[in-house]
Scaffold this motif. Sequence first.
Motif, mmCIF file in Angstrom:
data_model
loop_
_atom_site.group_PDB
_atom_site.id
_atom_site.type_symbol
_atom_site.label_atom_id
_atom_site.label_comp_id
_atom_site.label_asym_id
_atom_site.label_seq_id
_atom_site.Cartn_x
_atom_site.Cartn_y
_atom_site.Cartn_z
ATOM 1 N N THR A 167 0.822 -1.218 0.000
ATOM 2 C CA THR A 167 0.000 0.000 0.000
ATOM 3 C C THR A 167 0.855 1.266 0.000
ATOM 4 O OG1 THR A 167 -0.204 -0.233 2.414
ATOM 5 C CG2 THR A 167 -2.015 -1.063 1.061
ATOM 6 N N ASP A 168 1.793 1.364 0.942
ATOM 7 C CA ASP A 168 2.585 2.587 1.066
ATOM 8 C C ASP A 168 3.636 2.730 -0.034
ATOM 9 O OD1 ASP A 168 1.103 2.746 3.363
ATOM 10 O OD2 ASP A 168 2.757 3.430 4.613
ATOM 11 N N PHE A 169 4.025 1.635 -0.654
ATOM 12 C CA PHE A 169 5.104 1.680 -1.636
ATOM 13 C C PHE A 169 4.685 1.088 -2.977
ATOM 14 C CE2 PHE A 169 7.009 1.691 2.564
ATOM 15 C CZ PHE A 169 7.861 2.788 2.479
ATOM 16 N N ARG A 170 3.407 1.242 -3.305
ATOM 17 C CA ARG A 170 2.895 0.675 -4.543
ATOM 18 C C ARG A 170 3.634 1.254 -5.766
ATOM 19 N NH1 ARG A 170 -1.975 -2.602 -6.220
ATOM 20 N NH2 ARG A 170 -1.424 -2.875 -8.400
ATOM 21 N N ALA A 171 3.869 2.534 -5.784
ATOM 22 C CA ALA A 171 4.534 3.150 -6.933
ATOM 23 C C ALA A 171 5.938 2.587 -7.125
ATOM 24 C CB ALA A 171 4.587 4.670 -6.762
ATOM 25 N N ASP A 172 6.655 2.376 -6.021
ATOM 26 C CA ASP A 172 8.004 1.816 -6.117
ATOM 27 C C ASP A 172 7.967 0.384 -6.637
ATOM 28 O OD1 ASP A 172 9.763 3.954 -4.618
ATOM 29 O OD2 ASP A 172 7.988 3.649 -3.368
ATOM 30 N N LEU A 173 6.985 -0.375 -6.189
ATOM 31 C CA LEU A 173 6.855 -1.761 -6.636
ATOM 32 C C LEU A 173 6.490 -1.823 -8.110
ATOM 33 C CD1 LEU A 173 4.955 -3.118 -3.506
ATOM 34 C CD2 LEU A 173 7.304 -3.689 -4.153
ATOM 35 N N ASP A 174 5.584 -0.928 -8.533
ATOM 36 C CA ASP A 174 5.243 -0.862 -9.953
ATOM 37 C C ASP A 174 6.478 -0.548 -10.788
ATOM 38 O OD1 ASP A 174 2.548 -1.434 -9.572
ATOM 39 O OD2 ASP A 174 1.968 0.672 -9.398
ATOM 40 N N ALA A 175 7.276 0.410 -10.304
ATOM 41 C CA ALA A 175 8.480 0.807 -11.032
ATOM 42 C C ALA A 175 9.497 -0.323 -11.098
ATOM 43 C CB ALA A 175 9.107 2.040 -10.381
ATOM 44 N N GLU A 244 4.087 -13.809 -2.319
ATOM 45 C CA GLU A 244 3.927 -12.354 -2.443
ATOM 46 C C GLU A 244 4.928 -11.624 -1.552
ATOM 47 O OE1 GLU A 244 0.130 -14.435 -3.392
ATOM 48 O OE2 GLU A 244 1.522 -14.485 -1.697
ATOM 49 N N THR A 245 5.144 -12.156 -0.355
ATOM 50 C CA THR A 245 6.125 -11.551 0.547
ATOM 51 C C THR A 245 7.511 -11.601 -0.068
ATOM 52 O OG1 THR A 245 4.843 -12.139 2.513
ATOM 53 C CG2 THR A 245 7.193 -11.728 2.835
ATOM 54 N N ARG A 246 7.867 -12.747 -0.613
ATOM 55 C CA ARG A 246 9.186 -12.894 -1.230
ATOM 56 C C ARG A 246 9.353 -11.916 -2.392
ATOM 57 N NH1 ARG A 246 13.160 -15.232 1.142
ATOM 58 N NH2 ARG A 246 12.001 -17.166 1.523
ATOM 59 N N ALA A 251 12.002 -7.033 -4.311
ATOM 60 C CA ALA A 251 11.957 -5.800 -5.096
ATOM 61 C C ALA A 251 12.422 -4.590 -4.291
ATOM 62 C CB ALA A 251 10.542 -5.566 -5.619
ATOM 63 N N MET A 252 12.118 -4.594 -2.980
ATOM 64 C CA MET A 252 12.449 -3.439 -2.140
ATOM 65 C C MET A 252 13.747 -3.622 -1.361
ATOM 66 S SD MET A 252 10.070 -1.359 -2.890
ATOM 67 C CE MET A 252 10.342 -0.086 -1.659
#
Length: 337
Positions: A167-175, A244-246, A251-252
């Motif tokens: 939720t808080d880092f959706r944009a970073d994950l998309d990128a 999903e956690t992995r 990614a982060m």
Amino acid sequence: MGKLSPADLDRYVFSRTGAPNDDLLVGAGYGEDAAAVATGEGTMVVSTDPISLAAERIGTLGVAIASNDVAACGGVPEWLVSTVLLPEPDVDLLDDITAQLDAEASRLGISIIGGHTETVAGLSRPLLSLTCMGPTERYVPTSGAEPGDAVILTKGAGVEGTAVLATDFRADLDAAGVDAAAIDRAAGFFDDISVLPESAVLAPVATAMHDPTEGGVLNGLVELACASGVRIEVDGDDVPVRPETRALCDAMGVDPMRILGSGALLAAVPEDEADNVLAALEREAIEATVVGTVEAAGDGTNAGAEAETAPDADPGVVYDGTHHADGVEDDMYDLWN
């Protein structure tokens, strides 16, 4: 952000608890999730927790995390006191937070009975502090694990942290190219944060239970070992991590074993009860795995004393009651700063 060492807590916190009280059954102690107070009709479990790192669902998480500590001690959360500190007088933000508090407390059957709300200059994001209370027929401490016990983990590592990342880092994950459907599923992990269902199954038989939060499952295991004065041997391959956690953690660049761990419950149970407990959890559709065994601390060890647990310790090592969690920090804190 991280846990203070047991030595610092002993010196500056646990030794300064005001006037003695004959009704206090279990007070402040390293790794303990909540206190226990004798009442006229039984035992009351009381715990308090702050939350500041989750922006999108801070009210939802606040209720779940505060009530988890009561449930992790075998209590039934019934009452909640909520303090809401805002960085500025933002009515829309207050509306969002209190709506989340109300919805999650209603879902879990908890009454919000009071609290405090104000703005505080210098805050960069909202800060909540919630105190939860509830009765118990059998208080289960963190410090009760015994040699021979099996250590059970429900759900998996990093459940809360995964939901916050989604939720808080959706944009970073998309990128980073993370699959959108995986992020959506991860955001749904908010529905798994409460440990009230598994606590109801585990509390009657567990010798110890613990709610891993900051520092994640890794830190929770260390705290359980320290509080009980035992060794806990854990095979890292046995610690469940959802796909999903992995994916999100990779990614982060954070460690699933160390990110916010609410949603999982650690429990030590007698070895001959482990299969029955796992079967009972399965009947309730609760994921659970035996991740380790409890062994007696070695000769000459001093439970809670400082030792050589490294910040990058692999979960396959033996966690000893002489070790502490210095350096086992919440990796996610760096993402906000």
